[in-house]
Design a protein around this motif. Structure first.
Motif, PDB file in Angstrom:
ATOM      1  N   UNK A  10       8.206   2.530   3.371  1.00  0.00           N
ATOM      2  CA  UNK A  10       9.218   1.684   3.994  1.00  0.00           C
ATOM      3  C   UNK A  10       9.182   1.787   5.513  1.00  0.00           C
ATOM      4  N   UNK A  11       8.652   0.782   6.205  1.00  0.00           N
ATOM      5  CA  UNK A  11       8.736   0.793   7.671  1.00  0.00           C
ATOM      6  C   UNK A  11      10.168   0.845   8.183  1.00  0.00           C
ATOM      7  N   UNK A  12      11.132   0.410   7.358  1.00  0.00           N
ATOM      8  CA  UNK A  12      12.524   0.433   7.828  1.00  0.00           C
ATOM      9  C   UNK A  12      13.147   1.826   7.759  1.00  0.00           C
ATOM     10  N   UNK A  13      12.341   2.849   7.476  1.00  0.00           N
ATOM     11  CA  UNK A  13      12.875   4.207   7.489  1.00  0.00           C
ATOM     12  C   UNK A  13      12.338   5.059   8.634  1.00  0.00           C
ATOM     13  N   UNK A  14      11.129   4.782   9.092  1.00  0.00           N
ATOM     14  CA  UNK A  14      10.600   5.657  10.147  1.00  0.00           C
ATOM     15  C   UNK A  14       9.586   4.918  11.026  1.00  0.00           C
ATOM     16  N   UNK A  15       9.659   3.611  11.044  1.00  0.00           N
ATOM     17  CA  UNK A  15       8.696   2.843  11.816  1.00  0.00           C
ATOM     18  C   UNK A  15       9.405   1.822  12.712  1.00  0.00           C
ATOM     19  N   UNK A  16      10.633   2.154  13.111  1.00  0.00           N
ATOM     20  CA  UNK A  16      11.381   1.335  14.073  1.00  0.00           C
ATOM     21  C   UNK A  16      11.590  -0.088  13.595  1.00  0.00           C
ATOM     22  N   UNK A  17      11.681  -0.274  12.289  1.00  0.00           N
ATOM     23  CA  UNK A  17      11.790  -1.605  11.701  1.00  0.00           C
ATOM     24  C   UNK A  17      13.184  -1.836  11.141  1.00  0.00           C
ATOM     25  N   UNK A  18      13.833  -2.879  11.611  1.00  0.00           N
ATOM     26  CA  UNK A  18      15.157  -3.217  11.093  1.00  0.00           C
ATOM     27  C   UNK A  18      15.058  -3.599   9.619  1.00  0.00           C
ATOM     28  N   UNK A  19      16.109  -3.291   8.864  1.00  0.00           N
ATOM     29  CA  UNK A  19      16.148  -3.649   7.446  1.00  0.00           C
ATOM     30  C   UNK A  19      15.877  -5.150   7.281  1.00  0.00           C
ATOM     31  N   UNK A  20      15.161  -5.554   6.238  1.00  0.00           N
ATOM     32  CA  UNK A  20      14.544  -4.717   5.240  1.00  0.00           C
ATOM     33  C   UNK A  20      13.039  -4.929   5.259  1.00  0.00           C
ATOM     34  N   UNK A  21      12.265  -3.896   4.839  1.00  0.00           N
ATOM     35  CA  UNK A  21      10.811  -4.018   4.887  1.00  0.00           C
ATOM     36  C   UNK A  21      10.172  -2.875   4.108  1.00  0.00           C
ATOM     37  N   UNK A  22       9.491  -3.203   3.013  1.00  0.00           N
ATOM     38  CA  UNK A  22       8.766  -2.227   2.204  1.00  0.00           C
ATOM     39  C   UNK A  22       7.332  -2.715   2.010  1.00  0.00           C
ATOM     40  N   UNK A  23       6.369  -1.863   2.303  1.00  0.00           N
ATOM     41  CA  UNK A  23       4.956  -2.192   2.103  1.00  0.00           C
ATOM     42  C   UNK A  23       4.497  -1.655   0.750  1.00  0.00           C
ATOM     43  N   UNK A  24       3.911  -2.524  -0.060  1.00  0.00           N
ATOM     44  CA  UNK A  24       3.338  -2.128  -1.342  1.00  0.00           C
ATOM     45  C   UNK A  24       1.870  -2.535  -1.382  1.00  0.00           C
ATOM     46  N   UNK A  25       0.993  -1.569  -1.669  1.00  0.00           N
ATOM     47  CA  UNK A  25      -0.427  -1.850  -1.842  1.00  0.00           C
ATOM     48  C   UNK A  25      -0.822  -1.579  -3.287  1.00  0.00           C
ATOM     49  N   UNK A  26      -1.672  -2.426  -3.832  1.00  0.00           N
ATOM     50  CA  UNK A  26      -2.159  -2.241  -5.197  1.00  0.00           C
ATOM     51  C   UNK A  26      -3.681  -2.385  -5.222  1.00  0.00           C
ATOM     52  N   UNK A  27      -4.312  -1.593  -6.068  1.00  0.00           N
ATOM     53  CA  UNK A  27      -5.767  -1.667  -6.212  1.00  0.00           C
ATOM     54  C   UNK A  27      -6.193  -2.970  -6.878  1.00  0.00           C
ATOM     55  N   UNK A  28      -5.435  -3.369  -7.890  1.00  0.00           N
ATOM     56  CA  UNK A  28      -5.762  -4.567  -8.658  1.00  0.00           C
ATOM     57  C   UNK A  28      -4.564  -5.513  -8.664  1.00  0.00           C
ATOM     58  N   UNK A  29      -4.450  -6.365  -7.636  1.00  0.00           N
ATOM     59  CA  UNK A  29      -3.333  -7.305  -7.595  1.00  0.00           C
ATOM     60  C   UNK A  29      -3.246  -8.193  -8.834  1.00  0.00           C
ATOM     61  N   UNK A  30      -4.380  -8.375  -9.512  1.00  0.00           N
ATOM     62  CA  UNK A  30      -4.362  -9.201 -10.724  1.00  0.00           C
ATOM     63  C   UNK A  30      -3.416  -8.632 -11.773  1.00  0.00           C
ATOM     64  N   UNK A  31      -3.200  -7.315 -11.751  1.00  0.00           N
ATOM     65  CA  UNK A  31      -2.267  -6.711 -12.703  1.00  0.00           C
ATOM     66  C   UNK A  31      -0.838  -7.184 -12.429  1.00  0.00           C
ATOM     67  N   UNK A  32      -0.474  -7.296 -11.148  1.00  0.00           N
ATOM     68  CA  UNK A  32       0.839  -7.835 -10.806  1.00  0.00           C
ATOM     69  C   UNK A  32       0.930  -9.304 -11.192  1.00  0.00           C
ATOM     70  N   UNK A  33      -0.099 -10.059 -10.846  1.00  0.00           N
ATOM     71  CA  UNK A  33      -0.096 -11.502 -11.110  1.00  0.00           C
ATOM     72  C   UNK A  33       0.001 -11.783 -12.608  1.00  0.00           C
ATOM     73  N   UNK A  34      -0.707 -11.010 -13.403  1.00  0.00           N
ATOM     74  CA  UNK A  34      -0.657 -11.209 -14.858  1.00  0.00           C
ATOM     75  C   UNK A  34       0.758 -11.061 -15.400  1.00  0.00           C
ATOM     76  N   UNK A  35       1.545 -10.185 -14.785  1.00  0.00           N
ATOM     77  CA  UNK A  35       2.896  -9.921 -15.281  1.00  0.00           C
ATOM     78  C   UNK A  35       3.965 -10.786 -14.631  1.00  0.00           C
TER      79      UNK A  35
END
Length: 437
Positions: free
Chosen positions: A308-333
């Protein structure tokens, strides 16, 4: 037919917008000049505001000056002042000028980038910014769009969203192998220091709450989840016919700032085929600095990771970075493809459609906010941010000679875990030494 009236309602008049925006900015600037004068925690009683505000909405419009005065008189006293230098709970002082400017651009442009064609720049800037952030954290290429291995990142509003989305993907991946009737056998693993959002996500995605394993930690391991205890829990479940579906490790737990052994837990998770998620919501930003990067060692074994950049990266709420190895798994669901969203670019698989990487359809232009922050702070400026960790060490050292406090856990990030010295027992308390957490 008569001509169009000249006094047509115009909710976004540029001149009025400029004048009133200046008034709001001046109001906020004045607030920050005096924020430390307010009591950090609000002193009001429950229900106070209903006694101050009208019972019905106003019939006619009111000037912005009157509204700002009501905020000063009625709203500010009811706030907990998270940006106050005197606030030491949770994650304070997370805002910045760059964050405000980015948020203004996000709200001001007001685009809804659910797929590429709805705002190409919004999608493509998010692709770029997520790769920038991944490189700052030195994530392996498997999580980058530019890594050539099919990975990528998305901006969510919170870690809860990230966990729900990845848990849905993990659930569906496992059920495709074991059949949908196996949902009652799926088991999720986390430690007793893991954020409660995982427990909530388990309920949301339909996994029985009884199948959420909370594994105990201890001072001996620095309150981190050990590979031995995870293996023991999984082997016991497998022996009883259960199916491991999801393991959540944490870099910087909420209560004590514990760091789980990412590589060791990853090996166990991979061995049993469970989706492995690394939650670094709080401490992920710190790993930009070389002295903290080792906390991420082994992250290449994860299926997904978030911070979450909004916790220790000087970023105003809200902002969460999510990385996935296989985005197709998210897309399938998470993918839906109604007629009104179809277009040639999407159907040709030429672009990313972020609507399929999240729960909701609509989404904010968060990428422009993070883009502004990175450009204003730059990589060198980002590496100077973890001053809280240095202050945490000062707090740890000073507590060592304190007649009342006893150090239970030495500073790891920006927290020092102290206990009150007592003759018969020590009551644990967490003292955060600065605004990082």
């Amino acid at each position: 037919m008569g001509s169009l009236a000249l006094n047509t309602f115009n909710p976004l008049d540029p001149a009025e917008f400029s004048d009133e925006s200046h008034a709001v900015i001046d109001f906020i600037a004045d607030y920050y000049r005096t924020v430390e004068n307010y009591p950090v925690r609000s002193q009001v009683k429950p229900g106070y505001l209903s006694k101050l505000l009208p019972k019905q909405a106003p019939l006619f419009s009111e000037p912005i000056d009157s509204i700002l005065e009501d905020i000063r008189h009625d709203i500010l006293p009811g706030l907990t002042h998270w940006q106050s230098p005197n606030f030491y709970a949770y994650f304070q002082a997370n805002a910045s000028t760059a964050g405000f400017l980015g948020e203004m651009l996000c709200s001001g442009l007001n685009v809804v980038g659910f797929n590429w064609i709805s705002s190409p720049a919004a999608t493509e800037l998010e692709n770029i910014v997520m790769d920038w952030m991944a490189k700052l954290l030195k994530l392996p290429p498997c999580f980058l769009f530019s890594g050539g291995q099919g990975g990528g990142g998305v901006l969510h509003g919170s870690t809860c969203e990230a966990v729900v989305c990845t848990l849905v993907a993990a659930r569906d991946r496992t059920l495709r192998k074991n059949g949908h009737d196996a949902i009652s056998k799926l088991v999720v693993y986390a430690s007793d220091q893991t954020h409660s959002t995982v427990q909530k996500a388990v309920r949301i995605v339909g996994i029985p709450p009884a199948n959420f394993r909370i594994i105990r930690t201890s001072a001996a391991s620095g309150y981190s989840l050990t590979a031995h205890s995870l293996r023991a829990a999984i082997e016991a479940d497998v022996a009883n016919g259960f199916v491991p579906v999801y393991v959540c490790a944490t870099v910087g737990t909420t209560a004590v700032g514990a760091v789980d052994p990412i590589r060791d837990l990853g090996k166990v998770s991979n061995e049993f085929g469970a989706w492995y998620h690394v939650d670094s919501a709080y401490a992920g930003s710190a790993t930009i600095c070389p002295e903290f990067r080792h906390y991420f060692d082994g992250v290449e074994l994860a299926d997904s990771t978030s911070m979450n950049p909004h916790k220790w990266f000087l970023t105003n709420m809200d902002c969460c970075c999510l990385w996935v190895k296989k985005p197709s798994e998210l897309v399938n669901s998470l993918s839906t493809n109604p007629e009104y969203l179809r277009n040639k670019a999407s159907e040709g698989n030429e672009v990313v459609d972020y609507k399929d990487w999240q729960i909701s359809l609509s989404r904010r232009f968060r990428a422009i906010k993070l883009w502004v922050i990175i450009r204003r702070r730059c990589r060198h400026g980002s590496k100077t941010r973890p001053i809280p960790s240095r202050l945490g060490r000062v707090g740890s050292d000073s507590a060592g000679d304190d007649p009342i406090l006893r150090v239970l856990e030495r500073n790891r990030l920006s927290s020092t875990i102290n206990g009150v010295r007592q003759k018969r027992k020590v009551k644990g308390v967490c003292r955060k030494s600065s605004g990082g957490g």
